[in-house]
Motif scaffolding. Structure first.
Motif, mmCIF file in Angstrom:
data_model
loop_
_atom_site.group_PDB
_atom_site.id
_atom_site.type_symbol
_atom_site.label_atom_id
_atom_site.label_comp_id
_atom_site.label_asym_id
_atom_site.label_seq_id
_atom_site.Cartn_x
_atom_site.Cartn_y
_atom_site.Cartn_z
ATOM 1 N N GLU A 62 0.830 -1.208 0.000
ATOM 2 C CA GLU A 62 0.000 0.000 0.000
ATOM 3 C C GLU A 62 0.864 1.257 0.000
ATOM 4 N N ALA A 63 0.670 2.094 -1.009
ATOM 5 C CA ALA A 63 1.365 3.376 -1.053
ATOM 6 C C ALA A 63 0.787 4.303 0.010
ATOM 7 N N TRP A 100 5.754 3.331 1.400
ATOM 8 C CA TRP A 100 4.731 2.309 1.248
ATOM 9 C C TRP A 100 4.808 1.314 2.400
ATOM 10 N N MET A 101 3.729 0.546 2.594
ATOM 11 C CA MET A 101 3.666 -0.429 3.675
ATOM 12 C C MET A 101 3.422 -1.823 3.116
ATOM 13 N N TRP A 102 3.944 -2.825 3.837
ATOM 14 C CA TRP A 102 3.634 -4.209 3.503
ATOM 15 C C TRP A 102 2.915 -4.850 4.691
ATOM 16 N N ALA A 103 2.157 -5.880 4.391
ATOM 17 C CA ALA A 103 1.554 -6.719 5.427
ATOM 18 C C ALA A 103 1.593 -8.155 4.924
ATOM 19 N N LEU A 120 1.593 4.191 9.505
ATOM 20 C CA LEU A 120 0.435 3.316 9.692
ATOM 21 C C LEU A 120 -0.855 4.125 9.731
ATOM 22 N N ALA A 121 -0.839 5.252 10.448
ATOM 23 C CA ALA A 121 -2.036 6.090 10.549
ATOM 24 C C ALA A 121 -2.415 6.693 9.206
ATOM 25 N N ALA A 122 -1.427 6.928 8.345
ATOM 26 C CA ALA A 122 -1.693 7.531 7.034
ATOM 27 C C ALA A 122 -2.190 6.513 6.020
ATOM 28 N N SER A 123 -2.133 5.232 6.363
ATOM 29 C CA SER A 123 -2.581 4.196 5.439
ATOM 30 C C SER A 123 -4.098 4.112 5.420
ATOM 31 N N ASN A 124 -4.619 3.414 4.434
ATOM 32 C CA ASN A 124 -6.057 3.200 4.349
ATOM 33 C C ASN A 124 -6.450 1.772 4.726
ATOM 34 N N ALA A 141 -3.826 -0.889 5.749
ATOM 35 C CA ALA A 141 -2.951 -1.464 6.780
ATOM 36 C C ALA A 141 -3.446 -1.132 8.179
ATOM 37 N N LYS A 142 -3.915 0.102 8.381
ATOM 38 C CA LYS A 142 -4.344 0.492 9.729
ATOM 39 C C LYS A 142 -5.594 -0.230 10.199
ATOM 40 N N THR A 143 -6.363 -0.789 9.244
ATOM 41 C CA THR A 143 -7.563 -1.537 9.637
ATOM 42 C C THR A 143 -7.237 -2.969 10.034
#
Length: 435
Positions: free
Chosen positions: A207-208, A214-217, A254-258, A260-262
């Motif tokens: 996720e950008a 960007w973040m990975w999960a 994390l807070a800026a993600s859409n 990942a944070k969920t």
């Protein structure tokens, strides 16, 4: 006092690349020594694999064990580009028989592969530290000096394989490295024991993040999630100068993600997070007199598409076949190793070119897919298939499985060269006879 040993090949590093090349060469009857500086199992990041690895895992006889031990991975879910809606690529949609990969605990995977190299006949020494690379006056690498259990050893070998990762024990001395300045990134990551899976629960999420990075999960199991933030090194440095801790920076991402944070409760984030730099680089050459480099020792590409283990082990597979030729007949060595270098380098360049294009998160989804099709030069009307084939490694399977270090062209070149050498020798002998 230094004991002197002799092997056909000594491999520096027992990770996936080192265990692959060492195991395959030992299975072919060569005397192989693998030197690993740590004691396995040991922790390592790089926990999501791609389907392009499956043919090699079949070659090594490990697919059944991977299926038994590790979480399947059937695709990649993305929130990337101008379209705010998440999108997904399913590995099975390429039509390949390789419809899934694995999310792995690297300590287990790496130990499994190193033990397999032992089973295939390689001598493996853990907690062995290379202290010197031996180089002849001609510039050829001829062996190593290492310490193990308090003793010092010299090992002479016909080839040294550098699979030492970012340490680049041999490559650092034998070749120049081109750093990709626009892909100098740093990763911050941790683990969660409880999480909410995304819709396609065994996918990796990429996720950008607005503002950069960007973040990975990665769902390693039902009760363990790997999650990380990747930022440009300059951006991270600036945030640290502002007084933020690495944990603060991670939580801000994390807070800026859409999505990942969920998946997690931010309060569950570890107090201490792991960090690593992932600066993409490409060595000027992957081989030279007496040495070969594979894995991160040869090159590294940003881990956006989880291509690291695949690239490293695939290069090791290519190298094993090229070295088989070189060891059997030194007259063929130059050609075989050059072919290895060419195919391996193209794999890196394809991924590097595409990652650089994909890193712009402001393109349309169709643009990402069409560019992937161009990079892989796939003869298909579906840009979607081209995208999945590239990021999964499936598009390169034929090049890997069918790789022949010599090929008909190679045989013709060698025979032509030998004919010319024989002709020159006879002419020289005739000229000498008339004197």
């Amino acid at each position: 006092m230094t004991d002197i040993q002799s092997y056909d090949v000594v491999v520096v590093g027992g990770g996936p690349a080192g265990s692959t090349v060492g195991g395959l060469l030992a299975r072919s009857g060569h005397r192989v020594l693998i030197l690993e500086r740590e004691k396995f199992p040991r922790y390592h990041i790089g926990e999501s694999l791609v389907t392009g690895m499956t043919p090699l895992m079949e070659e090594l006889g490990l697919v059944e064990e991977l299926d038994r031990r590790f979480q399947h991975k059937s695709g990649i879910s993305l929130r990337w580009g101008k379209d705010p809606q998440p999108w997904r690529s399913d590995f099975s949609s390429t039509g390949s028989v390789y419809s899934h990969a694995w999310h792995v605990t690297r300590s287990e995977l790496d130990e499994l592969m190193l033990d397999n190299a032992r089973t295939l006949g390689a001598t493996v020494l853990e907690e062995a530290h290379v202290t010197e690379v031996l180089v002849a006056d001609s510039g050829a690498v001829t062996g190593l000096v290492y310490t193990h259990a308090g003793e010092r050893y010299q090992v002479d070998s016909r080839y040294v394989v550098d699979a030492s990762g970012q340490s680049r024990v041999v490559a650092r001395r034998t070749t120049e490295t081109q750093w990709q300045d626009d892909l100098r990134n740093v990763a911050i990551w941790g683990y969660y024991d409880t999480f909410t899976p995304i819709e396609h629960g065994d996918d990796i999420l990429c996720e950008a993040i607005e503002g950069g990075g960007w973040m990975w999960a990665i769902p390693l199991s039902k009760d363990k999630l790997s999650m990380g933030l990747v930022l440009p090194a300059e951006q991270l440095t600036e945030l640290l100068r502002e007084g933020l801790s690495q944990r603060d920076i991670y939580l801000r991402g994390l807070a800026a993600s859409n999505i990942a944070k969920t998946m997690v409760n931010a309060a569950d984030t570890q107090a201490e997070l792991s960090t690593a730099r992932d600066w993409s680089h490409l060595s000027d050459t992957f081989h030279g007199p007496g040495w070969v480099a594979v894995g991160d020792a040869a090159a590294f590409v940003d881990p956006l598409f989880s291509s690291g283990v695949w690239l490293g082990s695939s290069g090791a597979w290519l190298a094993a076949r090229a070295l088989n030729v070189a060891l059997a007949d030194p007259a063929h060595a130059a050609h075989a190793l050059q072919r290895f270098d060419g195919v391996y380098r193209q794999l890196f360049k394809d991924i590097l070119t595409y990652v650089r294009f994909f890193m712009d998160p402001n393109r349309l989804r169709e643009e990402y897919m069409e560019r992937a099709q161009e990079v892989t030069q796939m003869y298909t009307t579906s840009s979607r298939v081209g995208f999945i084939a590239l990021i999964s490694g499936i598009g390169a399977v034929a090049d890997l499985v069918d790789f022949d270090p010599m090929g008909m062209e190679g045989l013709v070149e060698v025979m032509t060269e030998r004919t010319e050498q024989a002709k020159a020798r006879m002419e020289a002998e005739a000229a000498a006879a008339t004197v």
